[in-house]
Scaffold this active site. Sequence first.
Site, PDB file in Angstrom:
ATOM      1  CG  ASP A   1      -2.034  -1.026   1.133  1.00 50.49           C
ATOM      2  OD1 ASP A   1      -2.129  -1.690   0.079  1.00 50.49           O
ATOM      3  OD2 ASP A   1      -2.816  -1.146   2.101  1.00 50.49           O
TER       4      ASP A   1
ATOM      5  CG  ASP B   1      -1.765   3.872   3.338  1.00 49.06           C
ATOM      6  OD1 ASP B   1      -1.286   2.728   3.228  1.00 49.06           O
ATOM      7  OD2 ASP B   1      -2.989   4.078   3.479  1.00 49.06           O
TER       8      ASP B   1
ATOM      9  CD1 TRP C   1     -10.699  -0.637   2.471  1.00 54.39           C
ATOM     10  CD2 TRP C   1     -12.374  -1.748   3.454  1.00 54.39           C
ATOM     11  NE1 TRP C   1     -10.223  -1.122   3.665  1.00 54.39           N
ATOM     12  CE2 TRP C   1     -11.232  -1.815   4.291  1.00 54.39           C
ATOM     13  CE3 TRP C   1     -13.543  -2.400   3.874  1.00 54.39           C
ATOM     14  CZ2 TRP C   1     -11.213  -2.475   5.518  1.00 54.39           C
ATOM     15  CZ3 TRP C   1     -13.528  -3.068   5.097  1.00 54.39           C
ATOM     16  CH2 TRP C   1     -12.375  -3.090   5.898  1.00 54.39           C
TER      17      TRP C   1
ATOM     18  CD  GLU D   1      -8.035  -6.144  -0.772  1.00 53.19           C
ATOM     19  OE1 GLU D   1      -9.195  -5.991  -0.394  1.00 53.19           O
ATOM     20  OE2 GLU D   1      -7.073  -5.577  -0.234  1.00 53.19           O
ATOM     21  CG  ASP D   2      -6.815  -7.962   3.085  1.00 54.67           C
ATOM     22  OD1 ASP D   2      -8.021  -8.216   2.904  1.00 54.67           O
ATOM     23  OD2 ASP D   2      -6.428  -7.177   3.971  1.00 54.67           O
TER      24      ASP D   2
ATOM     25  CG  MET E   1      -1.617   3.490   7.180  1.00 51.10           C
ATOM     26  SD  MET E   1      -3.332   3.002   7.434  1.00 51.10           S
ATOM     27  CE  MET E   1      -4.038   4.527   8.019  1.00 51.10           C
TER      28      MET E   1
ATOM     29  CG  HIS F   1      -5.727   7.634   4.388  1.00 55.21           C
ATOM     30  ND1 HIS F   1      -6.829   7.049   3.834  1.00 55.21           N
ATOM     31  CD2 HIS F   1      -4.896   6.610   4.737  1.00 55.21           C
ATOM     32  CE1 HIS F   1      -6.679   5.729   3.839  1.00 55.21           C
ATOM     33  NE2 HIS F   1      -5.513   5.439   4.387  1.00 55.21           N
TER      34      HIS F   1
ATOM     35  NE  ARG G   1     -14.521   3.807   4.884  1.00 59.20           N
ATOM     36  CZ  ARG G   1     -13.988   2.600   4.920  1.00 59.20           C
ATOM     37  NH1 ARG G   1     -13.555   2.030   3.810  1.00 59.20           N
ATOM     38  NH2 ARG G   1     -13.851   1.959   6.066  1.00 59.20           N
TER      39      ARG G   1
HETATM   40  N1  UDH Z   1      -5.551   3.211  -2.860  1.00 59.80           N
HETATM   41  C1  UDH Z   1      -5.340   4.367  -3.606  1.00 59.80           C
HETATM   42  N2  UDH Z   1      -6.364   5.166  -3.873  1.00 59.80           N
HETATM   43  C2  UDH Z   1      -7.612   4.909  -3.450  1.00 59.80           C
HETATM   44  C3  UDH Z   1      -7.827   3.749  -2.683  1.00 59.80           C
HETATM   45  C4  UDH Z   1      -6.786   2.932  -2.379  1.00 59.80           C
HETATM   46  O1  UDH Z   1      -4.216   4.651  -4.006  1.00 59.80           O
HETATM   47  O2  UDH Z   1      -8.519   5.683  -3.738  1.00 59.80           O
HETATM   48  C5  UDH Z   1      -4.434   2.288  -2.651  1.00 59.80           C
HETATM   49  C6  UDH Z   1      -3.383   2.793  -1.717  1.00 59.80           C
HETATM   50  O3  UDH Z   1      -2.146   2.239  -2.062  1.00 59.80           O
HETATM   51  C7  UDH Z   1      -3.872   2.272  -0.404  1.00 59.80           C
HETATM   52  C8  UDH Z   1      -4.302   0.884  -0.820  1.00 59.80           C
HETATM   53  O4  UDH Z   1      -4.866   1.070  -2.086  1.00 59.80           O
HETATM   54  O5  UDH Z   1      -2.870   2.296   0.556  1.00 59.80           O
HETATM   55  C9  UDH Z   1      -5.253   0.208   0.120  1.00 59.80           C
HETATM   56  O6  UDH Z   1      -6.368   1.026   0.276  1.00 59.80           O
HETATM   57  P1  UDH Z   1      -7.462   0.690   1.388  1.00 59.80           P
HETATM   58  O7  UDH Z   1      -8.518   1.702   1.318  1.00 59.80           O
HETATM   59  O8  UDH Z   1      -7.864  -0.731   1.304  1.00 59.80           O
HETATM   60  O9  UDH Z   1      -6.687   0.730   2.714  1.00 59.80           O
HETATM   61  P2  UDH Z   1      -6.249   1.934   3.587  1.00 59.80           P
HETATM   62  O10 UDH Z   1      -5.562   1.332   4.725  1.00 59.80           O
HETATM   63  O11 UDH Z   1      -7.620   2.614   4.091  1.00 59.80           O
HETATM   64  O12 UDH Z   1      -5.499   2.950   2.802  1.00 59.80           O
HETATM   65  C10 UDH Z   1      -8.538   1.889   4.838  1.00 59.80           C
HETATM   66  C11 UDH Z   1      -9.790   2.706   5.094  1.00 59.80           C
HETATM   67  C12 UDH Z   1      -9.439   3.970   5.743  1.00 59.80           C
HETATM   68  C13 UDH Z   1     -10.574   4.524   6.570  1.00 59.80           C
HETATM   69  C14 UDH Z   1     -10.016   5.589   7.437  1.00 59.80           C
HETATM   70  C15 UDH Z   1     -11.023   6.191   8.310  1.00 59.80           C
HETATM   71  N3  UDH Z   1     -10.346   7.104   9.199  1.00 59.80           N
HETATM   72  C1  NGS Z   2     -10.831  -6.843   7.563  1.00 65.86           C
HETATM   73  C2  NGS Z   2     -11.009  -6.801   6.069  1.00 65.86           C
HETATM   74  C3  NGS Z   2      -9.636  -6.759   5.391  1.00 65.86           C
HETATM   75  C4  NGS Z   2      -8.869  -5.542   5.929  1.00 65.86           C
HETATM   76  C5  NGS Z   2      -8.798  -5.612   7.434  1.00 65.86           C
HETATM   77  C6  NGS Z   2      -8.116  -4.413   8.022  1.00 65.86           C
HETATM   78  O1  NGS Z   2     -12.095  -6.824   8.160  1.00 65.86           O
HETATM   79  O2  NGS Z   2      -9.808  -6.655   4.007  1.00 65.86           O
HETATM   80  O3  NGS Z   2     -10.099  -5.692   7.972  1.00 65.86           O
HETATM   81  O4  NGS Z   2      -8.730  -3.289   7.544  1.00 65.86           O
HETATM   82  N1  NGS Z   2     -11.727  -7.990   5.635  1.00 65.86           N
HETATM   83  C7  NGS Z   2     -13.017  -7.961   5.323  1.00 65.86           C
HETATM   84  O5  NGS Z   2     -13.691  -6.966   5.343  1.00 65.86           O
HETATM   85  C8  NGS Z   2     -13.652  -9.272   4.923  1.00 65.86           C
HETATM   86  S1  NGS Z   2      -8.206  -1.855   7.908  1.00 65.86           S
HETATM   87  O6  NGS Z   2      -8.365  -1.693   9.328  1.00 65.86           O
HETATM   88  O7  NGS Z   2      -6.815  -1.790   7.522  1.00 65.86           O
HETATM   89  O8  NGS Z   2      -9.007  -0.904   7.152  1.00 65.86           O
HETATM   90  O9  NGS Z   2      -7.598  -5.489   5.389  1.00 65.86           O
END
Ligand code: UDH
Ligand code: NGS
Length: 366
Positions: free
Chosen positions: A215, A217, A277, A280-281, A307, A310, A312
């Site tokens: 990712d 971030d 979102w 997939e992992d 991290m 940021h 959503r």
């Molecule tokens: N990503 C982008 N652009 C987007 C979405 C995702 O570049 O619009 C990439 C980026 O590399 C990111 C990764 O995909 O780090 C994973 O995105 P994610 O949304 O699954 O995970 P992330 O941890 O955010 O970045 C989780 C939700 C954040 C909610 C925060 C509420 N405070």
């Molecule tokens: C789980 C999600 C994963 C995600 C993890 C952490 O619940 O994809 O949270 O998310 N699985 C499902 O929703 C089935 S996080 O806190 O980084 O946004 O990676």
Amino acid sequence: MPDSSPVNLNIPGSFLQKTCTVVVVFCALHLSVTVLYYFNTFEIIKNSVFARNQQQKHINFTTVYPTTMLQIAPITETTATFKTEAEETKRKELEQCAETSPLLVGPLRVEFSQPVDLEESKKQNPALQEGGRFTPRDCKALQKVAVIIPFRNREEHLKYWLYYLHPILQRQQLDYGVYVIHQYGEETFNRAKLLNVGYAEALKEYDYDCFVFSDVDLIPMDDRNIYKCFGQPRHIAVSMDKFGFSLPYQQYFGGISSLSKEQFEKINGFPNNYWGWGGEDDDIYNRIVSKGMGISRPDGTVGKCRMIRHNRDKKNEPNPQRFDRIAHTRETMNGDGINSLSYKVVEIKKNTLFTEIIVDIGSPRR
Ligand code: UDH
Ligand code: NGS
């Protein structure tokens, strides 16, 4: 009467003269050989002092390598671009890099309070080749690693990533390239499909044997967390600040991971049909386990990561189908993956710090 006339030794004057000349020539020869030898020895000593200094410089550099963000210095004294065929041949003849790089420094201070500048990162990484490629100069890297980043609208995060990661990856003595896979258009984001595209596109460029999926971030807080591949698929982001430096759950495989080419192929790559979102992992985890593999992880200290906070993202809302999909990984994985991947490359941009691949990955089937 004693004879007072000079004793006639019967040595002709010219003989004495010749002997003297021979002695003088011999001495001159001897002297010049001595002088030559002296200068040669001096040169050798001078060279060895130079070599020591170079190494010293190198050691000093790595030991003082700063951990605060804005002081990160280039690692480039020991690295260079291979341009000529002769240099390439030389590289092939190099000894393998050590199993543990001597350049590692351990824990790093990572923070995001001050903005970073791409031009500054370029200056600090002069050994990079176009497209964010790097090859160690002094030894043959143990692995050829493509680092793949799914991306859209996260320019500020990417700057931090490049700023922190390039020096780390160079200290890890990897032969690596950075690929930013930029989803084109406004459709719902699809992280895993972008990672599949990164795998396919990176392989078109170089014979990579390892793929790190990160990712944008997430930044490691310890350079001993090596961005390479292991005997089992590797989970790298095991101790994230947002989860209180632990795993959110035992099967978690998100954030940063690595798979060798062989491991990736064994699981048919990643799923292409997780739009939005989440999940997939977990699907990737299921694929790995269902093919009889396990997860390799660094310990919780080495595996610490920060991290960048940021909000959503738009067009990456939680995918309501994710629970149903992860319940059926075993049945779907052989038909959905790298073998069914389709996309259109819109543009490939070569930057000094990374290769950007802008790609149209289509939209979810409605
Ligand atoms: N990503 C982008 N652009 C987007 C979405 C995702 O570049 O619009 C990439 C980026 O590399 C990111 C990764 O995909 O780090 C994973 O995105 P994610 O949304 O699954 O995970 P992330 O941890 O955010 O970045 C989780 C939700 C954040 C909610 C925060 C509420 N405070
Ligand atoms: C789980 C999600 C994963 C995600 C993890 C952490 O619940 O994809 O949270 O998310 N699985 C499902 O929703 C089935 S996080 O806190 O980084 O946004 O990676």
